[in-house]
Design an enzyme around this catalytic site. Structure first.
Site, mmCIF file in Angstrom:
data_model
loop_
_atom_site.group_PDB
_atom_site.id
_atom_site.type_symbol
_atom_site.label_atom_id
_atom_site.label_comp_id
_atom_site.label_asym_id
_atom_site.label_seq_id
_atom_site.Cartn_x
_atom_site.Cartn_y
_atom_site.Cartn_z
ATOM 1 N N LYS A 172 0.739 -1.105 0.051
ATOM 2 C CA LYS A 172 -0.012 0.085 0.060
ATOM 3 C C LYS A 172 0.812 1.141 -0.237
ATOM 4 O O LYS A 172 0.391 2.265 -0.461
ATOM 5 C CB LYS A 172 -0.958 -0.009 1.177
ATOM 6 C CG LYS A 172 -2.073 -0.985 0.962
ATOM 7 C CD LYS A 172 -3.065 -1.043 1.954
ATOM 8 C CE LYS A 172 -4.424 -1.721 1.909
ATOM 9 N NZ LYS A 172 -4.084 -3.374 2.364
HETATM 10 C C1 LIG Z 1 -4.927 -4.138 1.638
HETATM 11 C C2 LIG Z 1 -3.964 -5.713 1.487
HETATM 12 C C3 LIG Z 1 -4.443 -6.630 0.565
HETATM 13 C C4 LIG Z 1 -5.737 -6.534 -0.088
HETATM 14 O O1 LIG Z 1 -5.399 -5.629 -1.292
HETATM 15 P P1 LIG Z 1 -6.818 -5.228 -2.147
HETATM 16 O O2 LIG Z 1 -6.516 -4.233 -3.080
HETATM 17 O O3 LIG Z 1 -7.944 -4.557 -1.213
HETATM 18 O O4 LIG Z 1 -7.466 -6.256 -2.739
HETATM 19 C C5 LIG Z 1 -3.666 -7.750 0.589
HETATM 20 N N1 LIG Z 1 -2.669 -7.726 1.443
HETATM 21 C C6 LIG Z 1 -2.267 -6.897 2.133
HETATM 22 C C7 LIG Z 1 -1.070 -7.292 3.032
HETATM 23 C C8 LIG Z 1 -3.116 -5.636 2.265
HETATM 24 O O5 LIG Z 1 -2.460 -4.847 3.351
#
Ligand SMILES: *Cc1c(COP(=O)(O)O)cnc(C)c1O
Length: 433
Positions: free
Chosen positions: A107
């Site tokens: 993220k």
């Molecule tokens: C947010 C997150 C996801 C999921 O991603 P999306 O875009 O919401 O599908 C997967 N793994 C981790 C570690 C995350 O923080």
């Protein structure tokens, strides 16, 4: 490039407006009015381009002339200024490590791009924006880090008391400056409800310009395409066939960015959505029925989502053609037991340590390959194992060590404001700070 609201196609906004507003009328998501295709020579020869150049070319059509080329090049370079390596786990499966950013989660990439765009847009304005987010752990840290000390941006993060890990809590609460963390005596759902009420509250919205920083925001969603290109750049060095790409999915922002780049011409054989027991999409892909469910708590908690908000964007990409979607995406639900067994197996057989989200993607890819032999693929590993130490240590019987880059952070003081899960308390805070 203009963006239209998926709930009201007459509402069209610029990239700048979409970034500042986050979502459209009636909480509709913004969507690009056309899909800009990649140049064929560019895609066939990614190895000849620098990562910075690839990132710039990936984003420029979506930003248009709203950010000058020089500034956009700086923004994308800062967005990806850490390594994003593709490593081999075994003969058939590679892993794209997306966890080398400042908060050890993928993220970081979206949050860094969005914060820098917002900063550019607000530079010469008197307006101040408040980024308001609820987090179950990872989003908050990436947003706090991405927006730290960005002028004209205040960040308010709500997180559930005692329900985030130690590393996550430090990432949320130790920065200070323009970042305030509200520690809510309740669950993640309580936090999310409070945030939703704030977005709908007239008083708060006349006092402050609120925006959200989750993958609903196009400036957080779209830059996720970049690492699919960087994966392909590395993949092409050793493979002539196209990869199957398996993505651990919760809100489906990440995989949706991958599918968007596929529609633009990125050579991908197939997408696999790895889900935990929250299996709305795998169920849809089998039955064409989208049944929202109550969230179940799992080890891969960043994917505990009962109503994935980006799914409407995937439907739009496929122009609601169910058969086409089935041909391009498979979905599998992997339970906690299988997740732990996968971490353990991959560690024993290949000496590679997955964390629960990556393990879900790995197990899902294995299932797909079992049903469709002869394919090779890669998984996205979205977090560092140290963010989920209990599960990893349980499965591998090994201690996971904190990367040295986190030592300073762990020593800092925690600063948070405790509130009850009561909207009046949040409202008072937002109106008086
Ligand atoms: C947010 C997150 C996801 C999921 O991603 P999306 O875009 O919401 O599908 C997967 N793994 C981790 C570690 C995350 O923080």
């Amino acid at each position: 490039m203009k963006y239209y609201n998926l709930k009201d196609k007459n509402e069209k906004v610029s990239f700048k407006e979409a970034t500042i507003k986050g979502q459209g009328n009636d909480k509709g998501l913004f969507f690009p009015e056309f899909i800009p295709l990649f140049d064929k020579d560019f895609i066939a020869n990614l190895g000849q381009f620098s990562d910075d150049e690839i990132a710039f070319r990936c984003m420029k059509d979506f930003v248009g002339d709203e950010i000058p080329e020089y500034n956009l090049r700086t923004i994308v370079s800062e967005t990806i200024n850490f390594e994003i390596p593709l490593k081999k786990i075994n003969e058939n499966i590679d892993v794209l490590e997306l966890f080398h950013g400042p908060t050890l989660a993928f993220k970081d990439i979206g949050a860094r791009f969005m914060s820098r765009c917002l900063s550019y847009f607000l530079k010469n304005e008197k307006r101040k924006v408040t980024v308001l987010v609820a987090t179950s752990g990872d989003t908050g840290g990436a947003v706090a880090n991405g927006f730290y000390k960005i002028p004209n941006v205040e960040v308010v993060i709500l997180y559930p008391k005692n329900r985030v890990s130690k590393v996550q809590e430090q990432q949320l609460t130790a920065l200070g400056e323009n970042i305030t963390s509200l520690e809510v005596s309740g669950s993640f759902d309580d936090c999310q409800d409070l945030v939703k009420m704030a977005f709908a509250d007239e008083n708060i919205n006349t006092e402050r310009l609120l925006t959200s920083a989750n993958s609903i925001n196009v400036a957080r969603w779209l830059p996720q395409q970049i690492y699919y290109l960087l994966a392909l750049k590395q993949w092409q060095q050793n493979h002539s066939e196209k990869p199957v790409i398996s993505v651990p999915s919760g809100n489906f922002g990440n995989i949706c960015a991958g599918i968007l780049s596929y529609f633009r011409g990125l050579p991908v054989e197939h997408f696999v959505a790895g889900c935990n027991e929250n299996d709305v999409v795998p169920h849809y892909l089998k039955t064409q029925k989208f049944e929202i469910k109550k969230t179940v708590a799992t080890l891969s908690n960043a994917m505990d989502v009962g109503n994935p908000s980006n799914f409407v964007r995937i439907l739009e990409l496929f122009q609601h053609q169910f058969k086409d979607m089935q041909d391009a995406i498979s979905g599998y639900a992997i339970d906690d037991e299988k997740t732990l067994r996968t971490i353990s197996d991959v560690h024993q057989k290949f000496n590679y340590i997955l964390e629960p989200h990556g393990a879900v993607a790995y197990a899902a890819l294995k299932k797909f390959m079992h049903e469709n032999p002869g394919n090779k693929g890669l998984i996205l590993e979205t977090a560092h194992p140290v963010k989920f130490p209990e599960a990893v240590e349980k499965a591998t019987k090994c201690k996971v060590h904190l990367p040295a880059t986190l030592n300073d952070l762990m020593k800092k003081d925690k600063k948070s404001v405790e509130i009850q899960p009561d909207f009046e308390e949040l409202k008072r805070f937002l109106l008086t700070h």
